[in-house]
Design a protein around this motif. Structure first.
Motif, PDB file in Angstrom:
ATOM      1  N   GLY A  35       0.893  -1.138  -0.001  1.00  0.00           N
ATOM      2  CA  GLY A  35      -0.086   0.102  -0.010  1.00  0.00           C
ATOM      3  C   GLY A  35       0.911   1.282   0.063  1.00  0.00           C
ATOM      4  N   LEU A  36       0.808   2.136  -1.081  1.00  0.00           N
ATOM      5  CA  LEU A  36       1.369   3.472  -0.988  1.00  0.00           C
ATOM      6  C   LEU A  36       0.481   4.636  -0.542  1.00  0.00           C
ATOM      7  CD1 LEU A  36       4.121   5.000  -2.134  1.00  0.00           C
ATOM      8  CD2 LEU A  36       3.123   4.714  -4.320  1.00  0.00           C
ATOM      9  N   THR A  37       1.091   5.346   0.297  1.00  0.00           N
ATOM     10  CA  THR A  37       0.004   6.628   0.605  1.00  0.00           C
ATOM     11  C   THR A  37       0.844   7.444   1.173  1.00  0.00           C
ATOM     12  OG1 THR A  37      -1.882   7.130   1.933  1.00  0.00           O
ATOM     13  CG2 THR A  37      -0.369   5.944   2.994  1.00  0.00           C
ATOM     14  N   PHE A  76      -1.005  -0.614  -4.483  1.00  0.00           N
ATOM     15  CA  PHE A  76      -1.931   0.016  -4.366  1.00  0.00           C
ATOM     16  C   PHE A  76      -1.606   1.414  -4.071  1.00  0.00           C
ATOM     17  CE2 PHE A  76      -4.783  -4.090  -3.345  1.00  0.00           C
ATOM     18  CZ  PHE A  76      -4.743  -4.646  -4.513  1.00  0.00           C
ATOM     19  N   ASP A  77      -1.767   2.428  -4.863  1.00  0.00           N
ATOM     20  CA  ASP A  77      -1.484   3.707  -4.594  1.00  0.00           C
ATOM     21  C   ASP A  77      -2.961   4.302  -4.152  1.00  0.00           C
ATOM     22  OD1 ASP A  77      -1.527   6.445  -4.568  1.00  0.00           O
ATOM     23  OD2 ASP A  77      -0.342   6.531  -6.610  1.00  0.00           O
ATOM     24  N   ILE A  78      -3.196   4.518  -2.836  1.00  0.00           N
ATOM     25  CA  ILE A  78      -4.276   5.106  -2.167  1.00  0.00           C
ATOM     26  C   ILE A  78      -4.167   6.035  -1.306  1.00  0.00           C
ATOM     27  CG2 ILE A  78      -6.372   4.271  -0.559  1.00  0.00           C
ATOM     28  CD1 ILE A  78      -5.674   1.492  -1.337  1.00  0.00           C
ATOM     29  N   PRO A  79      -4.357   7.619  -1.803  1.00  0.00           N
ATOM     30  CA  PRO A  79      -4.009   8.507  -0.883  1.00  0.00           C
ATOM     31  C   PRO A  79      -4.732   8.525   0.566  1.00  0.00           C
ATOM     32  CG  PRO A  79      -4.856   8.989  -3.163  1.00  0.00           C
ATOM     33  CD  PRO A  79      -5.032   7.697  -2.999  1.00  0.00           C
ATOM     34  N   LEU A  80      -5.851   7.943   0.716  1.00  0.00           N
ATOM     35  CA  LEU A  80      -6.631   7.971   1.964  1.00  0.00           C
ATOM     36  C   LEU A  80      -6.793   6.711   2.450  1.00  0.00           C
ATOM     37  CD1 LEU A  80      -9.684  10.733   1.177  1.00  0.00           C
ATOM     38  CD2 LEU A  80      -7.269  11.337   2.357  1.00  0.00           C
ATOM     39  N   VAL A 130      -9.631   3.488   4.219  1.00  0.00           N
ATOM     40  CA  VAL A 130      -9.466   2.186   3.558  1.00  0.00           C
ATOM     41  C   VAL A 130      -8.825   1.148   4.566  1.00  0.00           C
ATOM     42  CG1 VAL A 130      -8.400   0.654   1.745  1.00  0.00           C
ATOM     43  CG2 VAL A 130      -9.131   3.116   1.125  1.00  0.00           C
ATOM     44  N   GLY A 131      -7.677   1.486   5.443  1.00  0.00           N
ATOM     45  CA  GLY A 131      -7.111   0.528   6.259  1.00  0.00           C
ATOM     46  C   GLY A 131      -6.072  -0.402   5.419  1.00  0.00           C
ATOM     47  N   ASP A 132      -5.398  -1.097   6.197  1.00  0.00           N
ATOM     48  CA  ASP A 132      -4.394  -1.959   5.728  1.00  0.00           C
ATOM     49  C   ASP A 132      -4.575  -3.329   5.470  1.00  0.00           C
ATOM     50  OD1 ASP A 132      -4.307  -2.595   8.292  1.00  0.00           O
ATOM     51  OD2 ASP A 132      -2.183  -1.810   8.636  1.00  0.00           O
TER      52      ASP A 132
END
Length: 209
Positions: free
Chosen positions: A19-21, A122-126, A131-133
């Motif tokens: 996960g990328l944030t 997964f590029d997820i800003p929030l 969303v959570g991990d």
């Protein structure tokens, strides 16, 4: 309390999922580009939303039905839609109920298409905010010193101190994100130094590939 190292739960063999944030102005898009340059498949949640809400986007009819007057020939009028839901938790929840399942379906298709890759992102800003991990093997947070972040954001067209403050108020503080992350990518350094960090993470998670 900082969590310890993740212990991967039993799952069907497949790619490791990173996960990328990162908060606004931290350089997450730059890092995502570096990952793509290394051959790592990246699912961009924001890009998925833009596609779904763009011309002939699959969500345009549902959004128009829920929020009349917020769409047109070019798809969703994002400023109008933003004004329609801003500050109204019920309306925002209604919009998220339309958008989130569609993005999840696109993400599932992305995973199927890249089932043979050693690592996907997964590029997820929030990520932490919405969303959570769960389901991720690790999380990388993109970060930079506060003064660097502020300068980057305020250089954007139409950005003001008030808008910047309002955005920050809706995001998990950078310090907390860094404390919760498995990896922290510092973009307050040279691009080469940032790229070296990204390469190291890919090597760690993808077994040197």
């Amino acid at each position: 309390m900082t969590p310890g190292p993740k212990v991967p739960s039993p799952k069907v063999p497949g790619p490791k999922i990173l996960g990328l944030t990162g908060s606004i102005g931290m350089g997450k898009s730059t890092v995502a580009g570096m990952l793509r340059d290394l051959g790592v498949p990246v699912f961009d949640a924001d890009a998925a939303v833009h596609e779904l809400q763009g011309p002939d986007g699959g969500l345009v009819p549902a959004i128009e039905a829920a929020f009349p007057g917020t769409t047109g020939p070019h798809g969703v009028d994002r400023p109008k839609l933003g004004n329609a839901v801003f500050g109204d938790t019920e309306r925002l929840a209604r919009l998220e109920a339309i958008v989130h399942p569609a993005v999840a379906a696109m993400r599932k298709g992305f995973m199927a298409a890249n089932a043979g890759a050693p690592l996907i992102v997964f590029d997820i800003p929030l990520l932490y905010e919405k969303v959570g991990d769960k389901g991720l093997d690790a999380v990388a947070v993109v970060s930079a010193p506060a003064d660097v972040q502020r300068a980057r954001v305020l250089a954007r067209p139409g950005m003001t101190e008030a808008k910047f403050a309002a955005i920050l108020a809706l995001q998990v503080p950078d310090a907390e994100k860094r404390a919760r992350a498995d990896f922290v990518i510092d973009t307050g350094v040279s691009l080469d130094a940032t790229r070296d960090q990204v390469v190291g993470i890919v090597r760690t998670l993808a077994g040197g590939k």
